[in-house]
Structure formats: structure tokens, C-alpha cells
Enzyme design. Structure first.
Site, PDB file in Angstrom:
ATOM      1  CG  HIS A   1       6.097 -69.636 -27.419  1.00 41.96           C
ATOM      2  ND1 HIS A   1       6.210 -68.983 -28.295  1.00 41.96           N
ATOM      3  CD2 HIS A   1       5.470 -68.948 -26.638  1.00 41.96           C
ATOM      4  CE1 HIS A   1       5.599 -67.870 -28.342  1.00 41.96           C
ATOM      5  NE2 HIS A   1       4.939 -67.628 -27.496  1.00 41.96           N
TER       6      HIS A   1
ATOM      7  CG  ASP B   1      12.185 -70.094 -24.999  1.00 43.24           C
ATOM      8  OD1 ASP B   1      12.030 -69.429 -24.424  1.00 43.24           O
ATOM      9  OD2 ASP B   1      10.967 -70.485 -26.018  1.00 43.24           O
TER      10      ASP B   1
ATOM     11  CD  GLN C   1       5.993 -67.876 -19.927  1.00 45.86           C
ATOM     12  OE1 GLN C   1       5.290 -67.757 -18.378  1.00 45.86           O
ATOM     13  NE2 GLN C   1       5.959 -67.916 -20.946  1.00 45.86           N
TER      14      GLN C   1
ATOM     15  CE  LYS D   1       6.570 -64.255 -22.268  1.00 42.15           C
ATOM     16  NZ  LYS D   1       6.883 -65.396 -23.503  1.00 42.15           N
TER      17      LYS D   1
ATOM     18  CB  CYS E   1       2.395 -68.905 -29.405  1.00 40.44           C
ATOM     19  SG  CYS E   1       1.937 -66.892 -29.709  1.00 40.44           S
TER      20      CYS E   1
HETATM   21  C1  LIG Z   1       6.864 -65.701 -24.472  1.00 41.43           C
HETATM   22  C2  LIG Z   1       7.977 -66.546 -24.978  1.00 41.43           C
HETATM   23  C3  LIG Z   1       8.109 -66.058 -25.790  1.00 41.43           C
HETATM   24  C4  LIG Z   1       8.530 -65.688 -27.502  1.00 41.43           C
HETATM   25  O1  LIG Z   1       9.092 -64.071 -26.395  1.00 41.43           O
HETATM   26  P1  LIG Z   1       9.078 -62.934 -27.314  1.00 41.43           P
HETATM   27  O2  LIG Z   1       9.427 -61.716 -25.752  1.00 41.43           O
HETATM   28  O3  LIG Z   1       7.537 -63.147 -27.738  1.00 41.43           O
HETATM   29  O4  LIG Z   1       9.900 -62.879 -28.011  1.00 41.43           O
HETATM   30  C5  LIG Z   1       8.968 -67.588 -26.769  1.00 41.43           C
HETATM   31  N1  LIG Z   1       9.559 -68.894 -26.041  1.00 41.43           N
HETATM   32  C6  LIG Z   1       8.254 -69.140 -24.358  1.00 41.43           C
HETATM   33  C7  LIG Z   1       7.867 -70.079 -23.777  1.00 41.43           C
HETATM   34  C8  LIG Z   1       7.646 -68.002 -23.958  1.00 41.43           C
HETATM   35  O5  LIG Z   1       6.499 -68.191 -23.255  1.00 41.43           O
END
Ligand SMILES: *Cc1c(COP(=O)(O)O)cnc(C)c1O
Length: 403
Positions: free
Chosen positions: A121, A198, A201, A224, A361
């Protein structure tokens, strides 16, 4: 088996209509919907004990502080962190990543190397580019394959004694691919590199155990995983959080302040300058309780049913191509021939169906496939097969109108 109808009753928004049709929400990868218990927790906070934390001696402040710190412990337990103070409450994944990247920009040395995966992302690319620019470090990219998985065969060759950091998402938001993070962490550690995962997701689908993973940093967003926007976490191993310099200066993050010298507060407050999202943090704790009460095994079982059903049905549409076919979560990213994903999304919206269209993104992934973007249907445990049937009919209709 989950009683999906009963679960759907927990989500007031699923009752509404869009463009005269019942809402079908397949944009869970962008943000999940919010169950009533979480909404109630938000209303309860502002109705009954809204006040600033860690400061006042009065009853409301004490109550808010207790509930906020209790939420931190819920988050700690959920991720199985060793200590509650290893959980930094942030505004979300993006801020969590920036705290680490900004800290390392003063710790890295010229010529140091960092590796980022091709599946990231933008929020897991841009902060590292900024960090490398400041430190004079070199950013290398672990490439991906046609099926959306990473070229793990190249990873060992990319690692060396100069590698200081590795960044990878646990699950790709654009394609839903589950990355082999255990192997990434294990191999990176052999070279003494730190790893940030990260989990934005992944956390709606998977319950990660940060100690078992032996991961150095793990980040995610509440919104999320059935929680509110504007709150998330940075997990870091104690010694690493202690090593990193603070991100922002301000109230709450100090121990003593004079004009000559300020000493910083201990963890977690060193990284929590200013008044935090108190209500959001408390509601995040409630969301975690909600998801655990449903159970991540049950969530996964339901999502696999939905993923298999939707994949099979969508694949029957001639000219429809699904991107990312390796091991994945309940996300389907697709295009039909040369039709622009935006046009499909607009027609689906007219029919009450929310999907995501665009580059998600993750422009480098779109460049890899040489496409402008995809239509992404991301499913949650509260979605149904009936909704998928309506989606498939709508996609067929869109294809007819646009080709
Ligand atoms: C949504 C997402 C982000 C960003 O998250 P925010 O809540 O907008 O800060 C970063 N990495 C991944 C894989 C995402 O799905």
C-alpha cells in the site's frame, strides 16, 4: 456455523437502501461496517464520561483513563504482546508506519539497505522512501509474480549484512494475497534486520500472535476490524520502541520539561503526544471483543465460503479476469476486457452495490499488471451468498451495457 442473519442485525447500516436498492456492501477492504455495540460505546462515552485522560483527578477523567487503558490491555491480549506498554495507540496504520520510519531515519546510516515488498500500500512505501532519502539508505523492492505472490526465491539474495529493515504487508489490500510473513521475519532476522508487518488488511480476517511471529513491529487500523476511524496501533518490541526517538513533541509524552532540557515519558506515552482519540481507543477495544466473540475461525470459515462461491460465479463471466490467485483472503480484484473499472463501479453503485475501483493505493501493483486499476469486491463475515448472486448479475448487466 454462524447465524449470518443474526449477525447482520448487529449492523444497523445493512438495513439501509442506496439508490432505491438494499445496500450491498463489498468495500470492506476500505473500511468495515460498525456493529451496534461499538456505536453504543461511542455514544456512551460522549453521553456519560467524556473527559481528558491521564490528567484530571476528577471522576470523569479517572473513568475515561481506566476505560482507555483497559482497551489497551484488550488490544495487547488480542495481539498477544508481552506488555501493554508495547501497544502504542495511534491514529491508524499510516501514522504507525510513520512513527517507525521517522524514527529510523535518524538511526540508519548512509548505505544501509531496506527491503520493501512489491505488494505494498502507498502508506507502506512513501514513508520508507522519505526515510531512505533522509538517511541516505537504499530502498530495494522484493518483486512479485503473476499470481500475486512474492518472489520469495529472490529474498535471500537481497538480504545482506547491510539490510537493516524489511517491510511487508501481512495481506495485500489490492489483491487480498496472504504473504508468508513467518518466513520473511525468520529470514530477515538471520541477517539482523528488523521487520515491520502492515496488518491493516489481515486483522479483519486473522488474529496474529506477535510473540509467536517474533515480529519487531506490527501495525493495524481499527476501522477495518469493526472499529471506528482515526485509531489504530503500533506494536513494537520493548527494546526497539525504547531505541526509537519520539515522533511528535507535546503534552503527555514528557516526563519533565524545562527550557534547557526535556526528558521523555516512558512507553507507551513517549509516542502518544497530545490528547489521543480517547473514545476511538475505547471503541476499538469493544470492536475487538465483538470480533472475538464471533470467533476468528468462524469468520474465516464464512469468508472462505463466500470467496469460493464468488470466485466460481464471477469466473463464469466471459472476459472477466481475476488478479491475484495465490493463497488469499475474501477479496476479489477483477477487470472485464478493456472496460474501465470505474465504469463498472458506477453501474454497480446505481444498483446499490458498493465496491472499490481504482488503484487501491497500490499503483506499483497496477503497473505490474499494466492496468489502470481493478474493481475490488472485498467481503466480510456479514456478507451472504445472496448478495454475491446480486453482484454477479449486476456485473453481467454492466458488461452488457459497456461492451
Ligand atoms: C488500509 C491500509 C493501510 C492504511 O490504513 P489507514 O487506516 O488508512 O492508515 C495501509 N496498509 C494496508 C495494507 C491497508 O489495507
Amino acid at each position: 456455523m454462524l447465524d449470518i442473519q443474526k449477525i447482520r442485525n448487529d449492523f444497523p447500516i445493512l438495513e439501509r437502501e442506496v439508490n432505491g436498492k438494499p445496500l450491498i456492501y463489498f468495500d470492506n477492504g476500505a473500511t468495515s461496517q460498525t456493529p451496534k455495540v461499538v456505536i453504543d460505546a461511542i455514544v456512551d462515552y460522549y453521553s456519560n464520561y467524556n473527559s481528558n485522560i491521564h490528567r484530571g483527578v476528577h471522576a470523569l477523567s479517572q473513568e475515561a483513563t481506566d476505560k482507555y487503558e483497559a482497551a489497551r490491555i484488550k488490544i495487547q491480549k488480542h495481539f498477544n504482546a508481552k506488555h501493554a506498554y508495547e501497544i502504542i495507540l495511534t491514529s491508524g496504520t499510516t501514522e504507525s508506519i510513520n512513527i517507525v520510519a521517522s524514527g529510523f531515519s535518524s538511526l540508519l546510516e548512509e548505505g544501509d539497505e531496506v527491503i520493501v515488498s512489491a505488494l505494498e500500500h502507498h502508506s507502506n512505501i512513501v514513508p520508507w522512501q522519505m526515510m531512505c532519502e533522509k538517511a541516505g539508505a537504499i530502498l530495494k523492492v522484493l518483486p512479485m509474480k503473476e499470481d500475486g505472490s512474492l518472489r520469495m526465491d529472490l529474498f535471500d539474495e537481497m538480504l545482506n549484512a547491510k539490510t537493516k529493515l524489511v517491510f511487508c504487508n501481512h495481506v495485500s489490500n489490492a489483491l487480498g494475497i496472504i504473504n508468508p510473513i513467518e518466513s520473511i521475519i525468520h529470514r530477515a532476522h538471520k541477517f539482523g534486520a528488523y521487520v515491520l508487518i502492515d496488518g491493516a488488511q489481515a486483522c479483519p480476517h486473522i488474529k496474529p500472535d506477535v510473540q509467536e511471529l517474533d515480529v519487531d513491529f506490527y501495525v493495524a487500523s481499527a476501522h477495518k476490524m469493526c472499529g471506528p476511524t482515526g485509531v489504530g496501533l503500533l506494536y513494537g518490541k520493548q527494546e526497539l520502541l525504547e531505541m526509537l526517538p519520539p515522533y511528535q513533541g507535546g503534552g503527555e509524552m514528557i516526563e519533565t520539561v524545562t527550557f534547557e532540557k526535556t526528558t521523555y515519558a516512558g512507553l507507551p506515552h513517549k509516542f502518544e503526544a497530545g490528547t489521543p482519540n480517547i473514545c476511538g481507543g475505547i471503541a476499538f477495544g469493544v470492536a475487538i471483543d465483538y470480533m472475538n466473540a464471533i470467533g476468528f475461525e468462524n469468520i474465516q470459515d464464512q469468508e472462505i465460503i463466500l470467496l469460493e462461491y464468488a470466485t466460481q460465479k464471477l469466473q463464469n463471466i466471459e472476459g472477466l479476469k481475476i488478479y491475484g490467485t495465490a493463497n488469499k483472503t475474501s477479496v476479489i480484484s477483477f477487470n472485464i476486457g478493456e472496460i474501465h473499472p470505474y465504469d463498472i463501479g458506477a453501474i454497480l453503485d446505481k444498483l446499490g452495490i458498493a465496491v472499490r475501483t481504482g488503484h487501491h493505493c497500490a499503483q506499483p501493483i497496477m503497473n505490474f499488471f499494466e492496468i489502470p486499476g481493478t474493481v475490488r469486491a472485498s467481503m466480510a463475515f456479514y456478507n451472504t451468498k445472496e448478495e454475491i448472486d446480486i453482484l454477479v448479475n449486476a456485473v453481467e448487466k454492466a458488461k452488457m451495457m459497456l461492451s
